[in-house]
Write a protein that holds these residues in place. Structure first.
Motif, short mmCIF file in Angstrom:
data_model
loop_
_atom_site.label_atom_id
_atom_site.label_comp_id
_atom_site.label_asym_id
_atom_site.label_seq_id
_atom_site.Cartn_x
_atom_site.Cartn_y
_atom_site.Cartn_z
N PRO A 252 0.82 -1.23 0.00
CA PRO A 252 0.00 0.00 0.00
C PRO A 252 0.85 1.27 0.00
CG PRO A 252 -0.85 -1.60 1.57
CD PRO A 252 0.48 -2.11 1.14
N PHE A 253 2.00 1.23 0.66
CA PHE A 253 2.89 2.38 0.64
C PHE A 253 3.45 2.60 -0.77
CE2 PHE A 253 2.88 1.14 5.11
CZ PHE A 253 2.68 2.36 5.73
N VAL A 254 3.82 1.50 -1.42
CA VAL A 254 4.31 1.59 -2.80
C VAL A 254 3.25 2.20 -3.71
CG1 VAL A 254 5.03 0.25 -4.81
CG2 VAL A 254 5.97 -0.30 -2.55
N LYS A 255 2.01 1.76 -3.54
CA LYS A 255 0.92 2.30 -4.37
C LYS A 255 0.73 3.79 -4.10
CE LYS A 255 -1.24 0.63 -6.95
NZ LYS A 255 -1.15 0.66 -8.44
N GLY A 256 0.75 4.18 -2.85
CA GLY A 256 0.62 5.60 -2.51
C GLY A 256 1.75 6.44 -3.08
N ILE A 257 2.95 5.87 -3.07
CA ILE A 257 4.11 6.56 -3.66
C ILE A 257 3.89 6.72 -5.16
CG2 ILE A 257 6.57 6.32 -4.20
CD1 ILE A 257 6.87 4.95 -1.43
N GLU A 258 3.42 5.66 -5.82
CA GLU A 258 3.15 5.73 -7.26
C GLU A 258 2.15 6.84 -7.59
OE1 GLU A 258 1.71 1.92 -8.40
OE2 GLU A 258 3.64 0.92 -8.20
#
Length: 364
Positions: A252-258
């Protein structure tokens, strides 16, 4: 992209121009004492909590007066608040507060059959009634397209506009922790109960709020969903190896960063199998993982450092009296910055914060 300046230059900026602090204030309007605090600390941000909110016009006036006073000091003071929805919503006492049922509306609107398993994105033709949102990544300036269920979009954009109209700049949300099981401390705050659900919903949340002009904050890095321990009161150890974390809690952090989230909040969480330090003061988590492995280019901010998940984990005394704590906050601030955080949250009374900052200036 964040510019990397020599530490000596950064310290000089903190001491002479604007500090790295996000602080609280007393009361519901700008007093002479509050002006003195802002003049001395010159904080990067002021955080509004429920005690600062009486009615709509008062709240808007307070925010305007803080920003205007910052301009007289030659600094840009950002206004932040916690507006996750549900349990954590600092503005919901206002009668004008819009209908807003996050995080439940995200959870209820998620249909696994409509999600592309490769990238956790909603497929636009899978269900009727989606809203296309185009935003720009603030770091690489690529265009980002996100499809969002119409009902989710309508509630979230109204919520975002409400904050924007008041003068809020930063929302300390969304919760990017996956609530693994009913006993998770995040069960009523998380946007999802598995990797795909949480990742999809976090991406949608970030996209709508950024589209509406509010900066978002992914929290609580590296993930608080696998425990029922509350870091306000105790250390929260989470036993997980790095490979498993990277394949689950990180997503979820990776998605938010994207999606371009401007901030990530580090939690007072210990993953002993990965690092013995609390994540909020761990250069491994912040510099090696968040900056290195995940290539995050935005701002990194601690959770409130007066929480006992921080004070106990770092070997400080378990005393919680204000006079005792004030002796140690300056060192906590220094540790947080040295670990790689850009900003530090510390919400105290105005008089206590002034005392803390007078000592802190000599350390950073």
């Amino acid at each position: 992209m964040l510019c990397q300046y020599p530490q000596e230059a950064v310290n000089k900026y903190y001491q002479e121009v604007q500090s790295p602090m996000f602080i609280g204030i007393d009361g519901t309007y700008l007093t002479e004492q509050t002006q003195n605090l802002l003049n001395e600390v010159k904080p990067r941000g002021v955080i509004l909590v429920s005690e600062n909110v009486a009615d709509y016009e008062q709240t808007k006036s307070l925010i305007t007066s803080i920003k205007d006073y910052g301009e007289t000091l030659g600094i840009d003071i950002k206004i932040a608040t916690d507006e996750e929805g549900s349990l954590v919503a600092r503005l919901k006492k206002l009668p004008e507060y819009p209908e807003y049922t996050s995080p439940s509306i995200y959870v209820q609107s998620y249909y696994s059959d409509c999600i592309n398993s490769t990238d956790s994105e909603l497929m636009p033709d899978c269900q009727a009634g989606t809203q296309k949102v185009d935003t720009e990544n603030p770091y690489n300036h690529n265009e980002i397209t996100t499809y969002i269920p119409s009902g989710v979009y309508e509630q979230e954009i109204a919520h975002t506009q409400f904050m924007k109209d008041l003068g809020i700049d930063i929302n300390f949300a969304p919760v990017a922790d996956i609530a693994f099981g009913q006993d998770s401390i995040m069960i009523n705050r998380s946007l999802g109960y598995d990797v795909s659900q949480s990742s999809t919903n976090v991406g949608q949340y970030v996209s709508v709020q950024r589209d509406g002009g509010i900066m978002t904050t992914l929290k609580h890095f590296p993930g608080h969903g696998r425990t029922n321990y509350d870091t306000h009161f105790q250390i929260a150890p989470i036993y997980l190896d790095y490979a498993t974390w990277l394949d689950t809690d990180a997503k979820p952090f990776v998605k938010g960063i994207e999606k371009g989230s401007e901030y990530i909040m580090t939690g007072h969480l210990m993953y002993p199998d990965i690092d013995n330090n609390s994540a909020s003061v761990s250069s491994k988590w912040i510099k090696d993982v968040l900056r290195g492995e995940l290539n995050y280019e935005g701002w990194i901010i601690t959770d409130d450092i007066k929480m006992q998940g921080m004070t106990k984990a770092e070997g400080f005394s378990e005393s919680s009296t204000a006079s005792w704590n004030n002796r140690y906050y300056p060192d906590m601030i220094k540790q947080s910055l040295n670990a790689g955080n850009n900003y530090v949250i510390l919400i105290l009374s105005e008089s206590d914060m002034l005392d803390v900052w007078q000592v802190t200036q000599s350390l950073i």
